[in-house]
Write a protein that holds these residues in place. Sequence first.
Motif, PDB file in Angstrom:
ATOM      1  N   MET A  26       0.828  -1.201   0.000  1.00 59.24           N
ATOM      2  CA  MET A  26       0.000   0.000   0.000  1.00 59.24           C
ATOM      3  C   MET A  26       0.871   1.264   0.000  1.00 59.24           C
ATOM      4  SD  MET A  26      -2.826   1.303   2.728  1.00 59.24           S
ATOM      5  CE  MET A  26      -1.584   1.715   3.918  1.00 59.24           C
ATOM      6  N   LEU A  27       1.884   1.267   0.846  1.00 56.28           N
ATOM      7  CA  LEU A  27       2.732   2.454   0.918  1.00 56.28           C
ATOM      8  C   LEU A  27       3.567   2.629  -0.347  1.00 56.28           C
ATOM      9  CD1 LEU A  27       3.808   2.320   4.663  1.00 56.28           C
ATOM     10  CD2 LEU A  27       2.252   3.940   3.593  1.00 56.28           C
ATOM     11  N   GLU A  28       4.018   1.540  -0.950  1.00 56.77           N
ATOM     12  CA  GLU A  28       4.769   1.657  -2.218  1.00 56.77           C
ATOM     13  C   GLU A  28       3.864   2.187  -3.333  1.00 56.77           C
ATOM     14  OE1 GLU A  28       6.532  -2.114  -3.109  1.00 56.77           O
ATOM     15  OE2 GLU A  28       8.114  -1.877  -1.606  1.00 56.77           O
ATOM     16  N   GLU A  29       2.655   1.676  -3.413  1.00 57.60           N
ATOM     17  CA  GLU A  29       1.713   2.156  -4.433  1.00 57.60           C
ATOM     18  C   GLU A  29       1.348   3.616  -4.191  1.00 57.60           C
ATOM     19  OE1 GLU A  29       0.483   0.657  -7.222  1.00 57.60           O
ATOM     20  OE2 GLU A  29       1.848  -0.999  -6.785  1.00 57.60           O
ATOM     21  N   LEU A  30       1.194   3.955  -2.921  1.00 61.22           N
ATOM     22  CA  LEU A  30       0.845   5.334  -2.573  1.00 61.22           C
ATOM     23  C   LEU A  30       1.967   6.288  -3.000  1.00 61.22           C
ATOM     24  CD1 LEU A  30      -1.248   7.153  -1.198  1.00 61.22           C
ATOM     25  CD2 LEU A  30      -0.040   6.785   0.935  1.00 61.22           C
ATOM     26  N   ASP A  33       1.898   6.335  -6.955  1.00 57.19           N
ATOM     27  CA  ASP A  33       0.701   6.877  -7.610  1.00 57.19           C
ATOM     28  C   ASP A  33       0.491   8.367  -7.359  1.00 57.19           C
ATOM     29  OD1 ASP A  33       0.140   4.474  -8.707  1.00 57.19           O
ATOM     30  OD2 ASP A  33      -1.399   3.904  -7.254  1.00 57.19           O
ATOM     31  N   VAL A  34       0.988   8.838  -6.248  1.00 58.22           N
ATOM     32  CA  VAL A  34       0.801  10.267  -5.957  1.00 58.22           C
ATOM     33  C   VAL A  34       1.960  11.033  -6.598  1.00 58.22           C
ATOM     34  CG1 VAL A  34       0.591  12.002  -4.149  1.00 58.22           C
ATOM     35  CG2 VAL A  34      -0.385   9.728  -3.816  1.00 58.22           C
ATOM     36  N   PRO A  35       1.654  11.844  -7.628  1.00 58.30           N
ATOM     37  CA  PRO A  35       2.744  12.580  -8.292  1.00 58.30           C
ATOM     38  C   PRO A  35       3.178  13.783  -7.464  1.00 58.30           C
ATOM     39  CG  PRO A  35       0.644  13.044  -9.357  1.00 58.30           C
ATOM     40  CD  PRO A  35       0.366  12.058  -8.261  1.00 58.30           C
ATOM     41  N   ASN A  36       4.357  14.188  -7.696  1.00 53.83           N
ATOM     42  CA  ASN A  36       4.924  15.404  -7.109  1.00 53.83           C
ATOM     43  C   ASN A  36       4.970  15.345  -5.584  1.00 53.83           C
ATOM     44  OD1 ASN A  36       5.074  16.347  -9.758  1.00 53.83           O
ATOM     45  ND2 ASN A  36       3.073  17.353  -9.616  1.00 53.83           N
ATOM     46  N   TYR A  42       7.531  12.511   1.406  1.00 52.36           N
ATOM     47  CA  TYR A  42       8.141  11.204   1.233  1.00 52.36           C
ATOM     48  C   TYR A  42       8.706  10.700   2.566  1.00 52.36           C
ATOM     49  CZ  TYR A  42      10.983   7.402  -0.573  1.00 52.36           C
ATOM     50  OH  TYR A  42      11.541   6.171  -0.797  1.00 52.36           O
ATOM     51  N   LEU A  43       9.346  11.572   3.351  1.00 52.23           N
ATOM     52  CA  LEU A  43       9.868  11.209   4.674  1.00 52.23           C
ATOM     53  C   LEU A  43       8.722  10.860   5.622  1.00 52.23           C
ATOM     54  CD1 LEU A  43      12.771  13.786   5.173  1.00 52.23           C
ATOM     55  CD2 LEU A  43      12.956  11.362   4.665  1.00 52.23           C
TER      56      LEU A  43
END
Length: 169
Positions: A26-30, A33-36, A42-43
């Motif tokens: 879920m966190l990798e996809e998030l 998938d969320v640009p910019n 990210y931290l």
Amino acid sequence: MAKILPTDGNWIPESCSFPEDVMIDMLEELSRDVPNLTHKEYLALAALQSKWMAKLANRQPVTNPLPPPAKKPKKIPPKQQEQPSEEERREVYIDDVDDNEMVNNRIYIPRLRPTWRARHFNILMRAFVIKQGILNKHIHWQILDKIMSAPEAEGQAELQAFVDNIGRP
């Protein structure tokens, strides 16, 4: 989606890692998938992932070991009873025997009271005692209590003495 099957037939490792795998996916996809995403966001996702992993590590199910195999019940050998001799085991039709002839009669007394246990007594008596049912007419609760509360040998001797007394001609 491919079905995940355990290789060793044990589902516990797969079920333990399932929440962790879901969280990581879920966190990798998030993050993809969320640009910019800013560096700060990210931290924050990485911190969220580390917090979730710490919580999941404390909540992993403990595998239960298999119970020990059941113990086989102990086989108790039956009591060795004295085998009567051929002459004692000889069966006769009571009406064919002379009245004064001594015959061996096996008497069974069931468990009539809670403190008793069923017992057999091999009693030597005259044939007329059996033919006329004299023992049944004379037996009473007092003698039954006496022989059933006594140990095997004493009870046998008590009943033999009682039969001898009522079987005298």
